[in-house]
Design a protein around this motif. Structure first.
Motif, PDB file in Angstrom:
ATOM      1  N   MET A   1       0.838  -1.167   0.000  1.00 36.47           N
ATOM      2  CA  MET A   1       0.000   0.000   0.000  1.00 36.47           C
ATOM      3  C   MET A   1       0.889   1.238   0.000  1.00 36.47           C
ATOM      4  N   ALA A   2       0.553   2.219  -0.780  1.00 37.63           N
ATOM      5  CA  ALA A   2       1.334   3.449  -0.886  1.00 37.63           C
ATOM      6  C   ALA A   2       0.920   4.437   0.204  1.00 37.63           C
ATOM      7  N   TYR A   3       1.886   5.246   0.624  1.00 42.97           N
ATOM      8  CA  TYR A   3       1.657   6.279   1.624  1.00 42.97           C
ATOM      9  C   TYR A   3       2.226   7.582   1.106  1.00 42.97           C
ATOM     10  N   LYS A   4       1.802   8.673   1.717  1.00 42.30           N
ATOM     11  CA  LYS A   4       2.388   9.971   1.387  1.00 42.30           C
ATOM     12  C   LYS A   4       2.544  10.766   2.668  1.00 42.30           C
ATOM     13  N   ILE A   5       3.489  11.698   2.640  1.00 47.30           N
ATOM     14  CA  ILE A   5       3.635  12.635   3.734  1.00 47.30           C
ATOM     15  C   ILE A   5       3.159  13.988   3.224  1.00 47.30           C
ATOM     16  N   MET A   6       2.427  14.674   4.087  1.00 50.30           N
ATOM     17  CA  MET A   6       1.899  15.995   3.753  1.00 50.30           C
ATOM     18  C   MET A   6       2.430  16.983   4.778  1.00 50.30           C
ATOM     19  N   HIS A   7       3.031  18.073   4.293  1.00 51.53           N
ATOM     20  CA  HIS A   7       3.603  19.065   5.202  1.00 51.53           C
ATOM     21  C   HIS A   7       2.479  19.765   5.956  1.00 51.53           C
ATOM     22  N   ARG A   8       2.708  20.053   7.215  1.00 49.75           N
ATOM     23  CA  ARG A   8       1.672  20.637   8.070  1.00 49.75           C
ATOM     24  C   ARG A   8       1.458  22.127   7.844  1.00 49.75           C
ATOM     25  N   SER A   9       2.460  22.853   7.343  1.00 45.56           N
ATOM     26  CA  SER A   9       2.302  24.307   7.223  1.00 45.56           C
ATOM     27  C   SER A   9       2.415  24.843   5.798  1.00 45.56           C
ATOM     28  N   ARG A  10       2.668  23.983   4.836  1.00 42.97           N
ATOM     29  CA  ARG A  10       2.691  24.449   3.441  1.00 42.97           C
ATOM     30  C   ARG A  10       2.168  23.332   2.544  1.00 42.97           C
ATOM     31  N   GLU A  11       1.760  23.690   1.355  1.00 43.75           N
ATOM     32  CA  GLU A  11       1.214  22.703   0.433  1.00 43.75           C
ATOM     33  C   GLU A  11       2.339  21.921  -0.224  1.00 43.75           C
ATOM     34  N   GLN A  12       2.668  20.809   0.376  1.00 43.17           N
ATOM     35  CA  GLN A  12       3.698  19.927  -0.167  1.00 43.17           C
ATOM     36  C   GLN A  12       3.386  18.514   0.282  1.00 43.17           C
ATOM     37  N   GLU A  13       3.441  17.588  -0.653  1.00 41.74           N
ATOM     38  CA  GLU A  13       3.287  16.187  -0.305  1.00 41.74           C
ATOM     39  C   GLU A  13       4.207  15.346  -1.165  1.00 41.74           C
ATOM     40  N   ILE A  14       4.660  14.224  -0.585  1.00 37.60           N
ATOM     41  CA  ILE A  14       5.583  13.326  -1.268  1.00 37.60           C
ATOM     42  C   ILE A  14       5.073  11.909  -1.068  1.00 37.60           C
ATOM     43  N   ARG A  15       5.058  11.137  -2.123  1.00 44.09           N
ATOM     44  CA  ARG A  15       4.525   9.773  -2.091  1.00 44.09           C
ATOM     45  C   ARG A  15       5.648   8.749  -1.919  1.00 44.09           C
ATOM     46  N   PHE A  16       5.344   7.663  -1.174  1.00 41.78           N
ATOM     47  CA  PHE A  16       6.305   6.597  -0.883  1.00 41.78           C
ATOM     48  C   PHE A  16       5.637   5.239  -1.015  1.00 41.78           C
ATOM     49  N   PRO A  17       6.421   4.193  -1.253  1.00 37.18           N
ATOM     50  CA  PRO A  17       5.836   2.856  -1.399  1.00 37.18           C
ATOM     51  C   PRO A  17       5.365   2.254  -0.076  1.00 37.18           C
ATOM     52  N   THR A  18       5.959   2.670   1.052  1.00 42.03           N
ATOM     53  CA  THR A  18       5.579   2.109   2.349  1.00 42.03           C
ATOM     54  C   THR A  18       5.516   3.221   3.403  1.00 42.03           C
ATOM     55  N   GLN A  19       4.815   2.924   4.485  1.00 38.92           N
ATOM     56  CA  GLN A  19       4.733   3.874   5.587  1.00 38.92           C
ATOM     57  C   GLN A  19       6.104   4.088   6.224  1.00 38.92           C
TER      58      GLN A  19
END
Length: 56
Positions: free
Chosen positions: A1-19
């Motif tokens: 399952m894929a996961y992503k991290i989303m920045h808390r104070s700016r619009e930025q997200e990055i996708r990853f293959p695992t948590q």
């Protein structure tokens, strides 16, 4: 399952293959896990309530 991290104070997200990969990247290369929210890719996280935003 894929996961992503989303920045808390700016619009930025990055996708990853695992948590684990998402958390490791945030912790080691992106300023710490406290700056990011980790979610399943495709999921929309609920907005976090800031202190003082209580409903009266």
């Amino acid at each position: 399952m894929a996961y992503k991290i989303m920045h808390r104070s700016r619009e930025q997200e990055i996708r990853f293959p695992t948590q684990a990969a998402a958390e490791r990247y945030a912790e080691q290369l992106a300023g710490g896990l406290g700056n990011w929210t980790v979610v399943e890719a495709g999921a929309v996280p609920l907005p976090a309530e800031a202190p003082g935003d209580e409903v009266r």
